[in-house]
Motif scaffolding. Sequence first.
Motif: not given
Length: 461
Positions: A113-117, A160-168, A132-142
């Motif tokens: 799952v990606l939360d793009l903004c 439980s998430a990775a935080v990334v910082h990119n343009a879409p 619930s900790g099962k799966g991959t959550l990436v959260v992005n903010e520009i």
Amino acid sequence: MHLPDDFIKQMKPRLGEAWDAFEAAMHEPHTRGVRFKQHTVDTQLATQIKANIPPSIVPLLEQPVPWTNTGYYIDLTAPLGKTILHEVGAFYLQEPSAMAVAAAVNAQPGEYVLDLCAAPGGKSTALADQLSGKGTLVVNEIHPARVRILAENIERMGVSAAVVHNAPDTLARAWPNAFDAVLVDAPCSGEGMFRKDPQAIAAWQPDAPEICARRQREILDQAVQLLKPGGRLIYSTCTFNPQENEQMMAWLEDAHGLTLIDLPDWPGWTSGCPDWADGRPSLAFTRRLWPHLARGEGHFVACLTKPGHLATPAAKETQTRERNDKTWLDWLTAQLHEIPAPCLSPIEHKNVLFSNELGHLPLRGVRVLRAGTPLATKQNNRYIPQQALALRLRPEQAKQVIQLDASAAAAYIRGDALSYTGEQRGYALVAYEGFVLGWVKAVAGRLNNLYPKGWRNSHLI
Ligand SMILES: C[S@@+](CC[C@H](N)C(=O)[O-])C[C@H]1O[C@@H](n2cnc3c(N)ncnc32)[C@H](O)[C@@H]1O
């Protein structure tokens, strides 16, 4: 509060007979809400949920938010943001209508799952609960300042998430067809923020909807690339005009061949208005919250599927320094009964171990602020647990837990050492009203306080 004249000119003819009720509601006070972590909930019934909420918070809650089973309305003056339990992520203060967005995503354990903004993280933290900790959550903010606030909220809420910082477009190049679900909670003209935030009124211009729509189309072009065939794109705004809502969804169906799917009939929400775009019936599958019809500031939510069938993930590309390290596993096993999976093979960076939340996603070409949360600092082959690890845990997951009462909890958050007559020795979690506050090191007669110096606070209640 004075609504902008051009906003009135645009909206009044659209709303017709409903305008008077809408305008009256816009002059009412705004609404405020709180969303609890899913793991406080062991039933779907809102009346029983209250039994699982920290007792000191219960008197501050009004009625449940009807479109979620973890949210409550609260009074505008309720001092929930100043409580110890807020500090340790027991709940998130969130505008009530925004709580429906995660319900529309409906992330399933195991999904990518990606939360793009994503900043400041209101929806991200709810999506993490669904996984619930099962799966991959990436959260992005520009935005550079906002991505830091996002990372803080991810840590505070024990997510439980990775935080990334990119343009879409950067993400779309790095991770094409990678996600089962992508949320675009779009930057918008914010007409639904007018009651809450006078700056939203000051910033609004007659051409704001069109300027925002241009940017939304650019973001959505990339969001579609990021989705697996058969994946779901969830789009939301907190604005009322159709350019950023129904018309945007009609464009998305035509430009990318996506198909709108029907959302639940949340109490008080209405269907989107096909006549505000080209009349296509599928626009009635979208949902709107109007402040004169339900208790919330206003939101638009839609869910679309990308053509194709969900396929298996791309082959794993390992670029991280994974550590299936026995000393680390031994240490973790000594502390915990139940170890969150991303903590098993952490990434080491400058003597700090971070959980590895990126799953099979390759790191190349992506700006990663945090691949996961910090778990422990390594010193001479020994580990010192980090606060972020504590906040990811429920008390029952740890082998040693010491329950604190309100005054000991306040002393702990202030940074005081606590006297101790119990038998536990070494690292232990301290908990208050069912929530973990952090780590202590128990020695004879005393609990040495490991609450991070920069977090200590004497002004919480
Ligand atoms: C409505 S807010 C997100 C709120 C967030 N989802 C939450 O629930 O807390 C929209 C976000 O999009 C970001 N944004 C602005 N321009 C963007 C762009 N061109 N691409 C991606 N995100 C953008 C903003 O910085 C902002 O944080």
